[in-house]
Design an enzyme around this catalytic site. Sequence first.
Site, PDB file in Angstrom:
ATOM      1  CE1 TYR A 160       1.462  18.332 -22.902  1.00  0.00           C
ATOM      2  CE2 TYR A 160      -0.401  16.865 -22.982  1.00  0.00           C
ATOM      3  CZ  TYR A 160       0.593  17.494 -22.264  1.00  0.00           C
ATOM      4  OH  TYR A 160       0.694  17.278 -20.921  1.00  0.00           O
ATOM      5  CE  LYS A 227       1.650  36.038 -30.346  1.00  0.00           C
ATOM      6  NZ  LYS A 227       1.526  37.414 -29.887  1.00  0.00           N
ATOM      7  CG  ASP A 281       0.588  38.980 -26.960  1.00  0.00           C
ATOM      8  OD1 ASP A 281       0.186  38.149 -27.790  1.00  0.00           O
ATOM      9  OD2 ASP A 281       0.510  40.191 -27.132  1.00  0.00           O
ATOM     10  CG  ASP A 305       2.518  24.235 -20.205  1.00  0.00           C
ATOM     11  OD1 ASP A 305       2.215  23.928 -19.048  1.00  0.00           O
ATOM     12  OD2 ASP A 305       3.592  23.909 -20.737  1.00  0.00           O
TER      13      ASP A 305
END
Length: 419
Positions: A160, A227, A281, A305
Amino acid sequence: MIEFEQLTVPSEGDKIETGDGRMVVPNKPIIPVIEGDGIGRDIMKVTRRVVNAAIQTAYGTEKQIIWFDIYAGENAFEKYNEWLPQDTFKAIEHFRVALKGPLTTPVGGGFRSLNVTLRQVLELYACVRPVRYFQGVPAPVTHPEKMDVVIFRENTEDVYAGIEWEQGTPEVHKVIELLRTEMGVEIRQDSGVGIKPISIFGTKRLARMAIQYALNHGRRTVTFVHKGNIMKFTEGAFCAWGYELAKEEFADVTLTEDELYSDYDGNLPEGKILVNDRIADSMLQQILTRTDEYDVIVTPNLNGDYLSDAAAAQVGGIGMAPGGNLSDDVALFEATHGTAPKYTDQDVVNPGSLILSAVMMLEHIGWQEAADLVIAGLEKTLLQKRVTYDLERLMEGATKVRTSEFGAAIIENFPPPFP
Ligand code: NAP
C-alpha cells in the site's frame, strides 16, 4: 468553532471527543457523511433511514445522529473543482467518526484511488473487516455459519505504500544499479521494482488495536497471518513484533500456543486470549477447512486484501461485507464494494454492505442497542427471503425487492427494543 471553505456545520449537535484512549459520545453527535458516486446515492439514503429508525426505536428522542453532508468524488468536483477537497479531510478529522459510500477512481486525476488517499492522508492505519454469516444468504460452502472473524489489515505500509519504479525508466535503472553496487544484489535489467516496507511502529499499533478489540469484545484468539517463511525481515518481522507487543503490553491476558499446551493442556483459561500465527498460504486453506478456529486476524496489507475477500466469498460474497478504516482518533466506515455505475439511481442494488458498515459505526460509538436492532431486522428480512436482485438470483423462492424496500423491510422487522 471550526470553519470550512464551503461547508456549514449543522446548527444542532456536538462533536465526538476522544482522549486517554476513550471516546465521549454526546447524545446528538455530528457525523460527517460522504454519499459516494454511482449507487452511493441509492444505498446511503436507505442506510440513513435504517440507522435513524433504529436509533429512534432504541432510544426515543434521547439520541439522534446529526448527519453532516461532506463532499468527495463527483459531487466534490462539481462543488470545489477538486475530487477530495481539504474541507472533507478537515471535517472527518475534526468530527472523528464518519460514514462513506463508494467513490469512483477518477481517470487521470493524479490519484491512485480516492479511497487510498483518504486512508493515507488521515493515517487510518487499520482496515477492519468483520466477516460473519447471515442465515439464508446463499454461500458456496457447507458450513458458512462457522465463519465469524474480524480481520485487521494494515493500511499504510507493505504494498500500500506504493513505492515502485517502472521497468525501463531511468529511476528503475538507478535502483537496480544501486542494489548491484552497494548491496551486491543482482536484478534483471528489464525488471520493474517495488519496495515493501513494514515497520515496528506500523505493526505494533495494529497489533495493539486488534488485541484491545479482542479484549473489549470477548474474542478468544488473535492470529498473525504472514509470509515470514519467505520474507523474513518484513513479513517474518511483522509476526515477531506482534508477539513482542502482546508480551510487552498484554502479558497478563495473552498466551502463546506453546504456553497453552505446556501450561494449560490445550484448554484456554477464561479471561485469556490465545495469540498465534499462521503462514498466509496455509491460512487461506485453514479459513476454509478449520473456519471456527479463527477469531481476530492481524495481517499486513497484501495478505489482508486476499484474505478479506476470500473469507467474505465463503459466506456469500462481498456484497454484504462491511468495513471500517481506523486510526486511534478517527474512524471512517464504508461499503466495501465499488460504485456499480450501471445501477446508479435505479433503486435496485443491495445496501447490505453500507448498512452493516453503519452497524460497525453504531458499535464503535457504543450505541449497541441500535446496532442490535439493525442486525435483528436484517436477519429476519433475509430469512423472509425479501432480497435485492443480487441475492434473489441465487435464492430459491425469494422475492426480489428494491433497495428502498429492503431498507423498509429491515425497519419493519426490528424486534421490540425492550421487554
Ligand atoms: P463494483 O462497483 O463493486 O461493481 C462490480 C459488480 O459488483 C457490479 O456490477 C455488481 O455485479 C456487483 N455489485 C457491487 N456492489 C453491489 C451492490 N451494492 N449490490 C449488488 N451488486 C453489487 O466494482 P467495479 O465495477 O470494478 O468498480 C466501479 C468503480 O468503483 C471504479 O471506479 C472503482 O475504482 C470504484 N471502487 C470503489 C471502491 C470504494 O469506494 N471503496 C471499491 C471498489 C471499487 P452484477 O452486475 O453482476 O450484479
